[in-house]
Scaffold this active site. Structure first.
Site, PDB file in Angstrom:
ATOM      1  CB  SER A   1      -0.879   0.029   1.256  1.00 25.06           C
ATOM      2  OG  SER A   1      -0.101   0.344   2.396  1.00 25.06           O
ATOM      3  CG  ASP A   2       1.434   5.840  -1.497  1.00 23.03           C
ATOM      4  OD1 ASP A   2       2.401   5.945  -0.701  1.00 23.03           O
ATOM      5  OD2 ASP A   2       1.213   6.668  -2.398  1.00 23.03           O
ATOM      6  CD1 TRP A   3       4.955   5.604   4.715  1.00 23.27           C
ATOM      7  CD2 TRP A   3       4.785   4.253   2.945  1.00 23.27           C
ATOM      8  NE1 TRP A   3       6.053   4.755   4.700  1.00 23.27           N
ATOM      9  CE2 TRP A   3       5.979   3.921   3.644  1.00 23.27           C
ATOM     10  CE3 TRP A   3       4.460   3.505   1.816  1.00 23.27           C
ATOM     11  CZ2 TRP A   3       6.846   2.904   3.236  1.00 23.27           C
ATOM     12  CZ3 TRP A   3       5.329   2.488   1.404  1.00 23.27           C
ATOM     13  CH2 TRP A   3       6.493   2.197   2.107  1.00 23.27           C
TER      14      TRP A   3
END
Ligand SMILES: *[C@@H]1O[C@H](CO)[C@@H](O)[C@H](O)[C@H]1NC(C)=O
Ligand SMILES: *[C@@H]1O[C@H](CO)[C@@H](O)[C@H](O)[C@H]1NC(C)=O
Ligand SMILES: *[C@@H]1O[C@H](CO)[C@@H](O)[C@H](O)[C@H]1NC(C)=O
Ligand SMILES: *[C@@H]1O[C@H](CO)[C@@H](O)[C@H](O)[C@H]1NC(C)=O
Ligand SMILES: *[C@@H]1O[C@H](CO)[C@@H](O)[C@H](O)[C@H]1NC(C)=O
Ligand SMILES: *[C@@H]1O[C@H](CO)[C@@H](O)[C@H](O)[C@H]1NC(C)=O
Ligand SMILES: *[C@@H]1O[C@H](CO)[C@@H](O)[C@H](O)[C@H]1NC(C)=O
Ligand SMILES: *[C@@H]1O[C@H](CO)[C@@H](O)[C@H](O)[C@H]1NC(C)=O
Ligand SMILES: *[C@@H]1O[C@H](CO)[C@@H](O)[C@H](O)[C@H]1NC(C)=O
Ligand SMILES: *[C@@H]1O[C@H](CO)[C@@H](O)[C@H](O)[C@H]1NC(C)=O
Length: 789
Positions: free
Chosen positions: A284-286
């Site tokens: 996941s992106d942050w």
């Protein structure tokens, strides 16, 4: 499908299922309101473990089979980093599996000392040089490895640049899926060739910063993309990088058809893990994870930088398996994909200690780890050189010839006043060690965000894609050095808006920039301060040369026709060798060879997707961005509507003249040109036969001028029923003065195919295809046809 048909179908669909006009605002505060817009695709396909991944897969299976459920779940979530890594996964101490360090970003390792500041993605795009992209990836990747980083969080191929004001377009390589796919695939091969996993991002449809994340009761923007467009435009470059063996894909912040990208089963389980046969893991992106079981089942494999949903140590995944609501095989598959990438990159042996030499606080004593390799110097310099695009050059203004007096103006000419090494305030979002153009950006126009980085030359954009240059060669530094060599006198003023010009100046250089950063979209594509500065100089200097460090397209019509403006360079974001490279071009040591990886319009209104989508009254809580223009972005739109741009996609001048001749188009006799791709297995990137070479095109490029130079020969195809022309080949060749070079283009089945929504397959129309070869998307002297079937 034509945009209007798609709209009609989509409207009908929405009206049938959800009669929006009669639904109260309060009813659509639930995600379930949108259920069904993104088709469910379950279960999540296990890692294929085929082809080049066979060995890594079996090693991973062997290791993961020794892990307990708790241990498998543990490595799917992030822990508070103990180092300067942007993220660290859990580890399995019992089996000596160290966990992974993931770090920013695609333009060089950030947050650390003793690394290089590389040219940004857009600069790579403007170079149109596959080998240079490969070399940059290799050398950049080696720096990540030296610091014990397992996963480099790049390259960026989304945003593609659909929204011209997009804050992160400069991290990507341009607006054309073919160009970007080619250069990103080389970058992946480079980074991974150095033993570091490339995390190709941001998957998918991530085209604006505005409303990228949920805020209060407003959700992330939904990119509503139809099936044909996602295949032909937005998924295309991802397919190239997966074909190149990418070990990681990062899912994005936005929603797709109203389902968050990190829990969208259609895009993750369907397009990525089934259709493209992806072998690696999805991170996941942050903070882009917005659900627990739903994201696990939709195909997310790692949650960063931690996970409230999967819980500390992935404890909720374990609990969900234990109570029967999640199949253990999914957790096993997550762990297998993660561990397989580690084996695939050869990280089990001789890999440096995780995050070594990257402390959380650089003001505290730390062991220096020198990641800069002297062999990178030529790659850094060539990378900086080749992304400059010369778009205007009249009266032989360039190259400069030992001027007696050179006047230099503009805030962008000098190095910024500081490099930042302040300790982090938040351990989960480490600071940028080094260069932060956003700190130096001051708004000169009424906007929510600065349009220019006013306190020094800009060598990258802002945010997580910025980098940590070892030094910055500013234009002024390099010009001083050149002045010494040539006995040139210099005059300068970097602060005045209306500088005084010495009437004896042989030339006046004006340095401006166009800033962009993660976290915000741009307030416009030109600013009044810089435009005014350029005009004030031009009014008083008959030979005014403008250099723009631009983090995205920048309009120039406020002054481009001024008779005293003799030359203009889009200098993009060259990284730390900026000034050194520019001076070689200004003085003709090298001939410019960059080409625009986007269209520069005469006016904002010429772009069909100029600004980000804002929440509407109807969808105040669920901003909707309909990609209803379909494939008609950038030059495809200008061509379709016959709009004359200021500078077209693919355009760039140099110091010589090229002629094109001898077009040859040949269908390879031994290859099937059937309507459907011949039966073949799904490999990384899709059905293997999509990569069959169906035709070859040759042409001759002649340098009829006085100086050696490189040319980017471009091939465009007219796919029946599609856009007028689409880029499907390019070749950058050095052509010495007075000689000829033959350029060759391979056309693959996929290059000529269109996505059939009805067949749910790529199909090769049995028709006649237009072929054009030339030096830009509008300068195409060679024309022919290719008849299939
Ligand atoms: C987006 O598409 C939906 C479905 O067709 C439609 O209801 C909506 O009005 C469109 N939004 C905009 C801003 O065009
Ligand atoms: C989005 O919706 C369109 C229209 O229904 C459909 O063609 C497309 O496949 C959907 N894509 C995803 C990822 O849900
Ligand atoms: C989970 O990972 C953390 C961080 O690397 C580690 O300290 C811990 O021991 C791991 N737990 C298990 C059960 O292996
Ligand atoms: C959304 O949140 C804002 C701020 O908390 C509030 O003023 C507004 O009424 C909310 N809107 C809806 C539709 O719930
Ligand atoms: C996950 O587990 C934590 C305890 O570790 C709990 O507080 C939290 O509510 C759980 N979250 C979900 C979505 O189940
Ligand atoms: C199973 O465990 C998960 C994670 O703790 C929890 O969210 C879910 O509600 C549980 N389901 C049942 C049926 O107990
Ligand atoms: C940038 O320049 C402005 C205006 O001259 C000044 O106020 C500001 O302090 C400078 N910022 C930095 C980081 O030097
Ligand atoms: C061009 O520059 C000269 C000074 O060299 C100036 O006299 C002239 O007015 C300028 N032209 C325009 C159109 O501003
Ligand atoms: C675009 O057109 C508008 C309206 O005519 C004008 O105000 C604006 O300055 C133009 N933009 C540029 C870059 O020329
Ligand atoms: C280069 O190609 C042109 C065009 O085909 C031809 O006229 C010329 O003779 C060639 N020159 C050389 C040096 O081969």
């Amino acid at each position: 499908m034509a945009p209007n048909i798609w709209r009609a179908i989509c409207t009908a669909f929405v009206l049938l299922v959800h009669p929006i006009t009669t639904v109260a605002q309060a009813d659509i505060t639930q995600d379930s309101f949108f259920y069904g817009q993104s088709p469910p695709v379950y279960p999540s396909p296990p890692m294929p473990g085929a082809g080049q991944w066979t060995e890594a897969y079996s090693k991973a299976v062997a290791l993961v089979s020794q892990m307990t459920l708790e241990e498998k779940a543990n490595i799917t979530v992030g822990y508070n980093p103990t180092t300067g890594c942007s993220g660290e996964t859990g580890s399995v101490p019992r089996l000596n599996w160290p966990g992974l360090c993931l770090s920013d970003a695609g333009n060089g390792l950030r947050n650390t000392d003793f690394v290089n500041g590389w040219p940004s993605g857009l600069h790579v795009g403007a170079s149109w040089n596959r080998n240079l992209a490969l070399q940059r990836g290799l050398h950049m990747g080696a720096e990540f490895k030296t610091k014990g980083v397992h996963v480099a969080l790049g390259p960026v191929i989304a945003p593609l640049g659909r929204v011209y004001e997009g804050g992160r377009n400069w991290e990507g390589m341009g607006i054309d899926p073919y160009l970007v796919g080619q250069l990103a695939a080389e970058t992946v091969q480079g980074i991974q060739g150095a033993g570091v996993t490339a995390s190709v991002k941001h998957y998918i449809g991530y085209e604006q910063e505005t409303n990228r994340n949920p805020e209060g009761n407003v959700s992330s923007v939904s990119s509503n993309i139809d099936d044909k467009t996602i295949h032909e435009v937005y998924l295309w470059p991802f397919a190239d990088t997966i074909h190149a063996g990418a070990g990681c894909i990062m899912c994005s912040y936005n929603r797709l058809n109203n389902s968050y990208a990190c829990q969208n089963s259609k895009t993750l389980n369907g397009l990525l893990k089934t259709e493209l046969g992806f072998e690696g893991f999805v991170v996941s992106d942050w903070a882009a994870q917005h659900a627990g079981l739903a994201s696990a089942e939709a195909g997310l494999d790692v949650a960063m930088p931690n996970s409230v949903y999967w819980g500390v140590s992935g404890g909720n995944l374990t609990a969900a398996v234990n109570n029967g609501s999640l199949a253990e095989s999914r957790v096993t598959d997550m762990a297998t994909r993660i561990v397989a990438s580690w084996y695939q990159m050869g990280q089990e042996e001789g890999f440096p200690e995780l995050g070594i030499g990257m402390p959380l606080d650089y003001t505290a004593p730390h062991t220096p780890i020198y990641a800069r390799d002297p062999s990178s110097r030529s790659v850094l310099l060539n990378g900086a050189l080749e992304g400059h695009v010369l778009v205007k050059n009249v009266n032989k203004a360039l190259p400069l010839k030992k001027p007696k007096l050179l006047s230099i103006f503009g805030y962008d000419a000098v190095a910024p006043p500081e490099m930042d090494i302040s300790p982090p305030s938040d351990p989960l979002s480490p600071f940028t060690f080094g260069y932060e153009p956003e700190l130096d950006a001051i708004a000169f126009v009424s906007s929510s965000f600065p349009q220019i980085a006013q306190n020094g030359t800009m060598v990258s954009g802002g945010g997580s894609g910025a980098n940590s240059p070892a030094y910055i060669s500013a234009p002024f530094d390099a010009l001083q050095e050149q002045a010494y060599q040539d006995d040139t006198s210099l005059f300068w003023d970097f602060t005045s808006f209306a500088p005084v010009v010495d009437a004896s100046s042989d030339a006046c250089l004006v340095f401006i920039n166009a800033f962009a950063t993660e976290g915000a979209d741009r307030a416009g594509l030109h600013d009044d301060f810089s435009d005014g500065l350029v005009l004030n100089v031009a009014d008083n200097c008959a030979n005014t040369i403008v250099v723009i460090h631009n983090a995205g397209p920048r309009l120039v019509d406020q002054w481009i026709d001024h008779p005293n403006i003799t030359a203009v360079i889009f200098a993009h974001l060259p990284g730390q060798d900026s000034g050194r490279a520019l001076v070689q071009l200004l003085y003709g040591v090298q001939s410019p060879s960059g080409k625009l990886p986007y269209t520069v319009a005469k006016n904002e209104s010429d772009y069909n997707t100029f600004a980000p989508t804002l929440p509407s009254e109807e969808y105040a809580l669920f901003p909707q961005s309909n990609f209803s223009e379909g494939a008609y972005i950038d030059y495809r739109n200008f061509d379709a509507k016959n709009i004359t741009p200021r500078y077209e996609f693919g355009f760039g001048l140099t110091y010589t003249t090229f002629l094109y001749s001898d077009l040859e188009i040949e269908i390879l006799p031994t290859v099937s040109t059937s309507y459907f791709p011949p039966d073949s297995p799904v490999v990384e990137g899709g059905i293997a036969s999509l990569w069959d070479v169906i035709a070859q095109v040759h042409a001759t490029v002649s340098n009829i001028g006085e100086v050696d130079a490189a040319e980017v020969a471009q091939l465009y195809v007219g796919i029946p029923g599609g856009p007028v022309r689409q880029l499907r080949g390019f070749s950058k060749v050095d052509v010495p003065a007075g000689s000829n070079v033959t350029v060759e283009f391979d056309l693959l089945r996929r290059d000529l195919s269109e996505w059939s929504v009805v067949e749910q397959s790529w199909v090769l129309q049995q028709e006649s295809y237009g072929i054009w070869v030339g030096s830009s998307s509008r300068d195409l002297p060679l024309q022919g046809t290719l008849n299939i079937g």
